[in-house]
Design an enzyme around this catalytic site. Structure first.
Site, PDB file in Angstrom:
ATOM      1  N   ARG A 224      62.643  54.938  10.350  1.00  0.00           N
ATOM      2  CA  ARG A 224      64.432  54.462  10.916  1.00  0.00           C
ATOM      3  C   ARG A 224      64.935  56.233  10.775  1.00  0.00           C
ATOM      4  O   ARG A 224      64.573  56.835   9.889  1.00  0.00           O
ATOM      5  CB  ARG A 224      64.627  53.646   9.719  1.00  0.00           C
ATOM      6  CG  ARG A 224      64.955  52.533  10.238  1.00  0.00           C
ATOM      7  CD  ARG A 224      65.317  51.254  11.137  1.00  0.00           C
ATOM      8  NE  ARG A 224      65.249  50.052  11.689  1.00  0.00           N
ATOM      9  CZ  ARG A 224      63.696  49.675  12.261  1.00  0.00           C
ATOM     10  NH1 ARG A 224      63.286  50.613  12.075  1.00  0.00           N
ATOM     11  NH2 ARG A 224      63.964  48.954  11.282  1.00  0.00           N
ATOM     12  N   GLU A 253      71.000  56.180  17.305  1.00  0.00           N
ATOM     13  CA  GLU A 253      70.382  55.818  18.283  1.00  0.00           C
ATOM     14  C   GLU A 253      70.820  54.429  18.573  1.00  0.00           C
ATOM     15  O   GLU A 253      71.682  53.570  18.299  1.00  0.00           O
ATOM     16  CB  GLU A 253      69.061  55.371  17.416  1.00  0.00           C
ATOM     17  CG  GLU A 253      67.819  54.799  18.128  1.00  0.00           C
ATOM     18  CD  GLU A 253      66.488  54.183  17.520  1.00  0.00           C
ATOM     19  OE1 GLU A 253      66.186  54.748  16.360  1.00  0.00           O
ATOM     20  OE2 GLU A 253      66.015  53.734  17.431  1.00  0.00           O
ATOM     21  N   HIS A 272      61.965  54.593  20.407  1.00  0.00           N
ATOM     22  CA  HIS A 272      61.805  53.523  19.291  1.00  0.00           C
ATOM     23  C   HIS A 272      60.525  52.659  20.519  1.00  0.00           C
ATOM     24  O   HIS A 272      60.885  51.866  20.474  1.00  0.00           O
ATOM     25  CB  HIS A 272      62.902  53.120  19.230  1.00  0.00           C
ATOM     26  CG  HIS A 272      63.087  51.942  18.348  1.00  0.00           C
ATOM     27  ND1 HIS A 272      63.977  52.260  16.743  1.00  0.00           N
ATOM     28  CD2 HIS A 272      61.623  51.602  17.286  1.00  0.00           C
ATOM     29  CE1 HIS A 272      64.115  51.562  15.863  1.00  0.00           C
ATOM     30  NE2 HIS A 272      62.303  50.943  16.040  1.00  0.00           N
TER      31      HIS A 272
END
Lengths: 311, 311
Positions: A224, A253, A272
């Site tokens: 993360r 993000e 991602h």
């Protein structure tokens, strides 16, 4: 004596991949009313309000099941075992982490941008994972898969997990509990962040930690974004405190256009996408095949949801 | 009874690392005239025109010895056993091949050039080596090391070697003899070229072979540039016949400035640096130590050059 076939229902979609996973593992496909189990390839929205009494087990598609806890599905079926896909997607993410780490060690970003041979300039920059120490911070499913990938490359791993319970693997030099994480930085060549995002792991890596790494160190994050202090990372990449960073996750993000990470020559950003939908489907089918085989054999199922723990 | 020391000469350089490799393996350093063997840490240019009659064995520095075949060194010394460094550099080269292949499969070149997130655009392009078939063409030292690296990633290997003698490894689906190489192209996802450069392997991969691969296929060459028809490769990369190419060797080499391979978004060129001097020196010293120990013990030497086969 022939035993009765184990009947399993599939829904809401009926992909060939999942049909094969079920029938190839010793069960037969069935409608829900006559089934003993249900493989559910969807979210909570269309899930049956009441499952037939014959259903003993339900396999869910996602690894994280927070969404399901927000519905009454589990409460409505106290006698049914629910399993998630937790851990099923670890392999694709570990492969991505290795791709980023090897790209860093072999200086691929600079090679990719080059437009002339410059062999003597590149020579001294080429590193190897052979004999290098890699800290795997968060040695859960993804971390363990990564250790398997690093082993034949001759890397040595310092594993960090919450408990510090030793990971028994010839490639693992030492397993360190999370509270002793600060010991890791001066001892490692590279760092792969694979820890869950909790309050305790926020900005695990900042200025101090980065300053203890080395000019050839690569930091890989496939967990993360907020586990790393982005501003401190940008500084460390700019001034050569570390060799580079491979980030599948960022903070913020999505990473906004114009962010300095896009232009740094020693940063690789992937959006991602270490576990994209088409690979997820294949990994889920493998998990279904494994769990169906376990169910048919009466063995313990993988990733049973713990209603008390909430995952 | 003390046996006479085995005298080995070293030239043209005299690095401490190689001195130690020789003396640490049961031999003594000697001048050429009194030596039984010569460890030659250089190319053919400065090699002695006539070796003293006492020399039984010469250890050469490079893994590929085409250059040596173009001189008369082997012909001039029919009674001397020559060994190459074939296989000694295998690990570093195999690591490089894996870095290039994974970079291709995970679309790192495009990610590295990106300056915005574009997740949905990247998602469908992300591949995996899990379940993918990789043809390892030339399953010698490098090929075998690569098979070890591919195994935990879940790739399946079609190995190609001269004899077709089966490589016994759970990851190897099939070993195919070089004369049946044409069967490989339609059956594989990716190709890694690791074959020696001989007259028989010149332009092993051209237009026809590339046309049988797939739009997601990556072709990796860590052997010799002339094993691939460069013009045909450029065409296949331009028109999407294959997914990409990772080239540590090129034809011509060095690749000249302005060559189309520099600008193709799906080509990664590394300037023959898969095995740079700082890694090579260490690996060569390990090989010298091993072969000196074998020579002292009268055992068979590693990587004896086969004058008939040409490597």
């Amino acid at each position: 004596m022939t035993s009765e076939p184990v009947r399993i229902a599939l829904g809401p979609k009926h992909s060939d991949l999942l049909r094969q996973a079920i029938t190839g593992s010793g069960a037969t496909l069935s409608d829900l009313d006559r089934a003993r189990a249900l493989v559910w390839d969807g979210g909570p929205a269309g899930f049956p309000r009441r499952l037939p009494a014959g259903i003993e087990w339900v396999q869910l598609f996602s690894a994280g099941v927070e969404e399901w806890f927000e519905t009454d599905v589990f409460d409505a079926h106290p006698d049914v075992v629910f399993t998630s896909a937790a851990g099923a997607f670890a392999r694709s993410v570990a492969e991505h982490a290795l791709a980023l780490l090897l790209a860093g060690v072999r200086h691929l970003p600079e090679h990719i941008r080059a437009s002339s041979w410059r062999q003597t300039e590149f020579f001294p920059r080429i590193g190897t994972l052979r004999g290098a120490t890699v800290a795997v911070v968060g040695a859960g499913g993804i971390g363990r898969e990564l250790i398997e990938l690093l082993a034949p490359l001759g890397a040595r791993v310092i594993a960090v997990n919450r408990s510090g319970r030793a990971i028994d693997h010839p490639t693992v030099l030492e397993t360190i509990p999370a509270e002793r994480l600060s010991e890791v930085w001066p001892r490692t060549d590279h760092v792969v962040v694979a820890a869950p995002a909790t309050a305790a792991t926020r900005q695990l890596i900042g200025k101090d930690e980065l300053s203890q790494l080395r000019p050839h160190s690569w930091v890989i994050n496939i967990a993360r974004g907020r586990l790393i202090d982005t501003d401190a990372l940008v500084d460390a990449l700019r001034d050569g405190t570390i060799g580079g960073a491979g980030l599948d996750v960022t903070d913020p993000e999505p990473l906004p256009d114009g962010h300095p990470l896009w232009d740094l020559p020693n940063a690789i950003v992937t959006p991602h996408d270490s576990n994209p939908p088409q690979l997820r489907t294949v990994a889920f089918a493998e998990r279904v095949a494994d769990n169906v085989a376990r169910f048919v054999a009466g063995r313990e199922l993988n990733a049973r949801i713990d209603l008390a723990a909430g995952y």
